[in-house]
Design an enzyme around this catalytic site. Structure first.
Site, PDB file in Angstrom:
ATOM      1  CD  GLU A   1      35.319 -31.595  -8.158  1.00  0.00           C
ATOM      2  OE1 GLU A   1      34.924 -32.000  -9.277  1.00  0.00           O
ATOM      3  OE2 GLU A   1      34.631 -31.691  -7.116  1.00  0.00           O
TER       4      GLU A   1
ATOM      5  CG  HIS B   1      30.263 -27.701 -18.002  1.00  0.00           C
ATOM      6  ND1 HIS B   1      28.978 -27.706 -17.520  1.00  0.00           N
ATOM      7  CD2 HIS B   1      30.836 -28.848 -17.557  1.00  0.00           C
ATOM      8  CE1 HIS B   1      28.762 -28.811 -16.825  1.00  0.00           C
ATOM      9  NE2 HIS B   1      29.885 -29.520 -16.832  1.00  0.00           N
TER      10      HIS B   1
END
Length: 349
Positions: free
Chosen positions: A84, A154
C-alpha cells in the site's frame, strides 16, 4: 516517463445533488457497477487516466474494475505489488507529472501503511512548493465500513484520520447514483481525494443510474429528507439506517430532517447549521468509534453556531471505542433502534 501537460475537456454535466439529474437515459445498477461505469467513462474520456492496485487487472476483489483491463489494456489498468505504501507513492509520482492516477487500496483497513505518503506527501505537495507542482490529479479509492463478517481487519471506518489533514478531500457516497457522480468529480478535482466506498452497499444498493457523464459537487451536504423537529446527520451506510429510524419516529409524530454529509472533509457546515437552527435538535451518527470521530467535530461546530437555538443536547450515536468485533458486530453498530432511542430522548428532553 513523459511529462504530460495537455488539459482534457470533459463533456460532463455538473449537478449539486443527485436529485437534480433529469436524464432519462438510465440503467439499473448496484453500487459496484456504478463505480465501474464511472471508471469506464473516465478511462474512455481521458487518455491520461491510469487505474491500478492489487488485483485491479483481474477486476478487483469486489469486481469494480471488471472488464476494464480488457477494454483499455495493461498499460492503463494494471496490478501492483501487495504494498500500500508503494501504491500511494506511485500514485503521487504519476499525478505529479501530469497523469490522472486512480489508485485502489483493496481494504480501507490496510490504507495505514500508505498513511505517511498520503498525509505527509500527497496532502502537502502543492503547499510545500508554493504551487509550482502538485499531485492534485490523484484519487485513492478504497473500501470502507462494516460488511457483516469482516471483523477487526475488514470493517473499519478510518475517515477521521484523514479529515484531520489539510490538503486532502475525503468523500463517502450512500448509493449508486451519488457514487458515480461523486467519484467522477473526485477524479477530476484538482486536489488529492480519498474516496471511501461502503462495501456493504456494493451489491445491496441498487438504483436507476444515469448513463451520462455527470459530476456531483464536492463539499456539499444534501438534505435527503426534510423535517421540522430534529436533524439527523450521517453519511455512507448510515443514511439508510437514519431513514429507518426516521420512519419509527414518524409513528410517534416526530418529523426528522436527514442530512447526508457526502464530503467528510472539507465538509459543508452551513447546511448543518441552517437545519439545526430550524429544528433545535441534532443527532450525529457514524460507524467509526466515538472519540475524536467526525461526530465530535460536527458537534463542536453546531454547538458553537447554534447554541441559542438548541432545545436539547447534541447526541452522537456511533460505534464503540473498541476494536471492531466479529460475533458482536450487531451490538457494535449504531442501528435504527439506537438512533430511534436517541430521537426519543432528544425530543423529550
Amino acid at each position: 516517463m513523459q511529462l504530460l501537460r495537455k488539459v482534457y475537456r470533459f463533456s460532463s454535466t455538473k449537478h449539486r445533488f443527485a436529485s437534480d439529474i433529469k436524464s432519462t437515459n438510465r440503467q439499473k445498477m448496484n453500487l459496484f457497477q456504478a463505480i465501474n461505469n464511472a471508471l469506464d467513462i473516465e478511462l474512455g474520456a481521458n487518455p491520461k487516466a491510469l487505474l491500478f492496485g492489487e488485483d485491479v487487472k483481474f477486476g478487483g476483489v469486489f469486481r469494480c474494475s471488471q472488464g476494464l483491463n480488457e477494454k483499455y489494456g495493461t498499460d492503463r489498468v494494471f496490478n501492483t505489488p501487495l504494498c500500500e505504501q508503494g501504491i500511494g507513492a506511485f500514485g503521487i509520482g504519476l499525478a505529479s507529472v501530469g497523469y490522472t492516477a486512480i489508485a485502489e487500496i483493496q481494504f480501507g483497513d490496510y490504507i495505514f501503511p500508505a498513511f505517511d505518503q498520503i498525509v505527509n506527501e500527497a496532502a502537502k505537495f502543492r503547499y510545500r512548493s508554493g504551487d509550482q507542482f502538485n499531485c492534485g490529479s490523484l484519487t485513492i479509492r478504497t473500501t470502507w465500513g462494516a460488511v457483516g463478517h469482516g471483523a477487526l481487519y475488514h470493517s473499519q471506518s478510518p475517515e477521521a484520520y484523514f479529515a484531520h489533514t489539510p490538503g486532502l478531500k475525503v468523500v463517502v457516497p450512500r448509493d449508486p447514483i451519488q457514487a458515480k457522480g461523486l467519484l467522477l468529480a473526485s477524479i477530476r478535482d484538482k486536489n488529492p481525494v480519498i474516496f471511501f466506498e461502503p462495501k456493504a452497499l456494493y451489491r445491496n444498493a441498487e438504483d436507476e443510474v444515469p448513463l451520462d457523464d455527470y459530476e456531483l459537487e464536492l463539499s456539499k451536504a444534501e438534505v435527503v429528507q426534510e423535517g421540522k423537529h430534529i436533524t439527523l446527520i450521517g453519511y455512507g451506510t448510515q443514511i439508510r439506517v437514519l431513514r429507518e429510524a426516521a420512519k419509527l419516529a414518524e409513528k410517534d409524530g416526530v418529523s426528522c430532517e436527514i442530512i447526508d454529509l457526502q464530503t467528510i472533509y472539507p465538509y459543508d457546515g452551513q447546511t448543518l447549521v441552517d437545519s439545526v437552527k430550524k429544528t433545535g435538535r441534532c443527532i450525529i451518527t457514524h460507524e467509526a468509534p466515538q472519540t475524536c470521530g467526525m461526530g465530535a467535530e460536527l458537534s463542536a461546530l453546531i454547538q458553537e453556531k447554534c447554541f441559542l437555538h438548541l432545545e436539547a443536547p447534541i447526541k452522537r450515536v456511533t460505534g464503540y471505542d473498541t476494536p471492531f468485533p466479529l460475533v458482536h458486530e450487531p451490538i457494535y453498530l449504531p442501528d435504527k433502534f439506537k438512533i430511534y432511542e436517541a430521537i426519543k430522548q432528544s425530543v423529550n428532553y
